[in-house]
Design a protein around this motif. Structure first.
Motif, PDB file in Angstrom:
ATOM      1  N   THR B  70      -0.780  -8.885   5.080  1.00 47.40           N
ATOM      2  CA  THR B  70      -1.833  -8.788   4.066  1.00 47.40           C
ATOM      3  C   THR B  70      -2.556  -7.445   4.190  1.00 47.40           C
ATOM      4  O   THR B  70      -2.770  -6.741   3.195  1.00 47.40           O
ATOM      5  CB  THR B  70      -2.859  -9.941   4.245  1.00 47.40           C
ATOM      6  N   ALA B  71      -2.872  -7.099   5.438  1.00 50.96           N
ATOM      7  CA  ALA B  71      -3.571  -5.831   5.678  1.00 50.96           C
ATOM      8  C   ALA B  71      -2.699  -4.647   5.282  1.00 50.96           C
ATOM      9  O   ALA B  71      -3.177  -3.692   4.657  1.00 50.96           O
ATOM     10  CB  ALA B  71      -3.961  -5.737   7.157  1.00 50.96           C
ATOM     11  N   VAL B  72      -1.414  -4.729   5.611  1.00 55.71           N
ATOM     12  CA  VAL B  72      -0.492  -3.635   5.282  1.00 55.71           C
ATOM     13  C   VAL B  72      -0.411  -3.443   3.774  1.00 55.71           C
ATOM     14  O   VAL B  72      -0.478  -2.321   3.260  1.00 55.71           O
ATOM     15  CB  VAL B  72       0.917  -3.926   5.878  1.00 55.71           C
ATOM     16  N   LYS B  73      -0.300  -4.546   3.046  1.00 52.01           N
ATOM     17  CA  LYS B  73      -0.175  -4.459   1.587  1.00 52.01           C
ATOM     18  C   LYS B  73      -1.467  -3.944   0.934  1.00 52.01           C
ATOM     19  O   LYS B  73      -1.413  -3.269  -0.092  1.00 52.01           O
ATOM     20  CB  LYS B  73       0.214  -5.826   1.005  1.00 52.01           C
ATOM     21  N   GLU B  74      -2.592  -4.294   1.549  1.00 57.85           N
ATOM     22  CA  GLU B  74      -3.869  -3.781   1.025  1.00 57.85           C
ATOM     23  C   GLU B  74      -3.985  -2.267   1.252  1.00 57.85           C
ATOM     24  O   GLU B  74      -4.410  -1.533   0.377  1.00 57.85           O
ATOM     25  CB  GLU B  74      -5.037  -4.498   1.700  1.00 57.85           C
ATOM     26  N   LEU B  75      -3.543  -1.854   2.437  1.00 59.20           N
ATOM     27  CA  LEU B  75      -3.639  -0.426   2.773  1.00 59.20           C
ATOM     28  C   LEU B  75      -2.607   0.411   2.028  1.00 59.20           C
ATOM     29  O   LEU B  75      -2.864   1.538   1.645  1.00 59.20           O
ATOM     30  CB  LEU B  75      -3.421  -0.243   4.290  1.00 59.20           C
ATOM     31  N   SER B  76      -1.411  -0.173   1.837  1.00 58.38           N
ATOM     32  CA  SER B  76      -0.317   0.592   1.236  1.00 58.38           C
ATOM     33  C   SER B  76       0.591  -0.342   0.433  1.00 58.38           C
ATOM     34  O   SER B  76       1.602  -0.830   0.946  1.00 58.38           O
ATOM     35  CB  SER B  76       0.486   1.291   2.350  1.00 58.38           C
ATOM     36  N   PRO B  77       0.227  -0.612  -0.825  1.00 59.23           N
ATOM     37  CA  PRO B  77       0.997  -1.571  -1.627  1.00 59.23           C
ATOM     38  C   PRO B  77       2.472  -1.205  -1.785  1.00 59.23           C
ATOM     39  O   PRO B  77       3.311  -2.080  -2.019  1.00 59.23           O
ATOM     40  CB  PRO B  77       0.283  -1.530  -2.989  1.00 59.23           C
ATOM     41  N   ASP B  78       2.808   0.071  -1.650  1.00 60.61           N
ATOM     42  CA  ASP B  78       4.206   0.487  -1.823  1.00 60.61           C
ATOM     43  C   ASP B  78       5.060   0.272  -0.573  1.00 60.61           C
ATOM     44  O   ASP B  78       6.275   0.423  -0.629  1.00 60.61           O
ATOM     45  CB  ASP B  78       4.266   1.972  -2.219  1.00 60.61           C
ATOM     46  N   THR B  79       4.419  -0.028   0.525  1.00 63.58           N
ATOM     47  CA  THR B  79       5.207  -0.306   1.737  1.00 63.58           C
ATOM     48  C   THR B  79       5.986  -1.601   1.554  1.00 63.58           C
ATOM     49  O   THR B  79       5.438  -2.620   1.127  1.00 63.58           O
ATOM     50  CB  THR B  79       4.272  -0.408   2.969  1.00 63.58           C
TER      51      THR B  79
END
Lengths: 296, 130
Positions: B70-79
């Protein structure tokens, strides 16, 4: 995870399909449903499976009904295997191997249905190698010889010769506990992970059974059991260890199998391999009253 | 980022054996790989430097895999995030996809299986940047 499901026309295959659907529902594994036509030559397989000539008794037609049952487990919107389409074409993959190809399903995970011609155990093992299966699931009647058509002891042969874990399913039950027998310290990560998935599926506790020989439990086995126990306990799985004498293993397995799922780690260095020489292992698996999971 | 750019992969799994197996295979394929056993450390690193692809376990101490993704997608949606889990359930699979993961892979798996998934994720990443 890739699961190979070996199916025949006997009733136990119905609950094999249900069990695999449950496991696949959790794991979203790639699943291959495989049937083996033992009475036709590889060159005749494609023609023999035609609905016009063979009708609903063809292995392909039977596999189609198993596919329906498998997909029926999933809702239309939640299925990792896509939309529930029907109607298949028979496409020859190579001589003696025919795929049932369905209309585009937009699936996230593969549900492959195929039929092979030839010796059942040989073809099942060949398919497992080809798809690099992590698990073979096969049905068998409890306490009797295997009823796979035309061949005795198919399950035993699969268990003896497969490179991956094999789940021989004999009855429909939800085990409260998984009894894992261990006599050596070479335990694959894949086998530990497979146990994790089954513990999750059944909400089961775990009993790790160390098998001692005449000289007692080997120190390396003792250490390995401790590390496996730590692994599970640290993941909030209710687990414990016990040690049994190898000579009494048969009766312990029989007793445990009444309510639990018995799993055995069978590595190259396994003392269990010696207790159950390859032939006896096959016999144990075939004649057991309950399902058996062989871990590799 | 362009098509010549090296694709970066962050692997997070509290089982060292998983990172140990994956790292050499991925590096051999030309990816820039960093491995982590603890989610807090992995997240700290991700905040410093976003990665193209993240491979994460779900069941971990502290910040679990679902919170991490969730945190990763918030920080970098393209990851593109690939979830690997030893304790898979229908709910975690569905929730992972709701959160936008690229794929969900239950253990055990062969290296070939995850390599195929990573390759598809790479195609998607490169398609976005070309």
């Amino acid at each position: 995870m890739r699961i190979l499901v070996a199916l025949d026309k006997n009733p136990y295959s119905d609950y094999v399909v249900r069990l695999v659907a449950e496991l696949a529902g959790n794991t979203w594994a790639h699943v291959t449903l495989l049937g083996v036509e033992t009475h036709v030559s590889p060159g005749e397989l494609l023609d023999s499976q035609s609905a016009k000539t063979a009708g609903e008794n063809a292995v392909a037609a039977v596999l189609d009904t198993y596919r329906e049952a498998f997909l029926g487990f999933f809702g239309e919107t939640d299925s990792p295997y896509g939309r529930h389409t029907s109607g298949y074409k028979l496409i020859q993959e190579k001589k003696g191997v025919v795929n049932l190809v369905y209309p585009e399903q937009h699936e996230r995970k593969n549900l492959t249905v195929k039929c092979r011609a030839g010796n059942a155990s040989r073809e099942i093992l060949a398919e497992a190698e080809q798809i690099e299966a992590d698990l073979i699931v096969i049905g068998c009647d409890p306490g009797t010889d295997c009823k796979w058509e035309g061949h005795a002891d198919i399950c035993g042969k699969i268990v003896k010769n497969a490179n991956c874990s094999v789940f021989v399913v004999k009855e429909e039950k939800k085990p409260r506990m998984i009894d894992c027998c261990l006599d050596h310290d070479t335990v694959s990560q894949a086998s530990i992970e497979l146990i994790n998935q089954l513990v999750t599926l059944y909400h089961a506790d775990l009993e790790i059974i160390g098998v001692a020989d005449a000289k007692g439990l080997k120190s390396e086995v003792d250490r390995r059991m401790a590390s496996i126990l730590d692994y599970y306990v640290s993941r909030n799985i209710k687990a414990w260890v016990k040690v049994v004498d190898g000579l009494s293993l048969n009766s312990i397995i029989a007793q445990a199998a009444e309510k639990n799922l018995v799993a055995m780690w069978m590595g190259k260095e396994s003392f269990l391999d010696k207790i159950f020489s390859k032939q006896r292992l096959g016999k144990l698996v075939t004649s057991a009253e309950s399902s058996v999971l062989i871990l590799r | 980022m362009n098509n010549e750019q090296q694709i970066s992969i962050l692997v997070l799994d509290d089982e060292p054996v998983v990172c140990k197996r994956l790292r050499p295979i991925l590096e051999k394929k030309g990816y820039a790989v960093e491995t982590f056993f603890e989610s807090e450390e992995a997240l700290k690193r991700f905040k410093e430097k976003p990665f193209h692809i993240v491979i994460t376990d779900l069941k971990m101490k502290g910040l679990d895999g679902m919170q991490f993704l969730t945190a990763v997608k918030e920080l970098s949606p393209d990851t593109e995030v690939i979830v690997i889990t030893g304790f898979a359930t229908m709910e975690t699979a569905k929730e992972s996809f709701r959160k936008g993961v690229f794929d969900f892979l239950a253990k055990p798996f062969k290296l070939g299986e995850i390599s195929d998934i990573i390759q598809k994720a790479e195609v998607k990443v490169r398609g976005r940047i070309s």
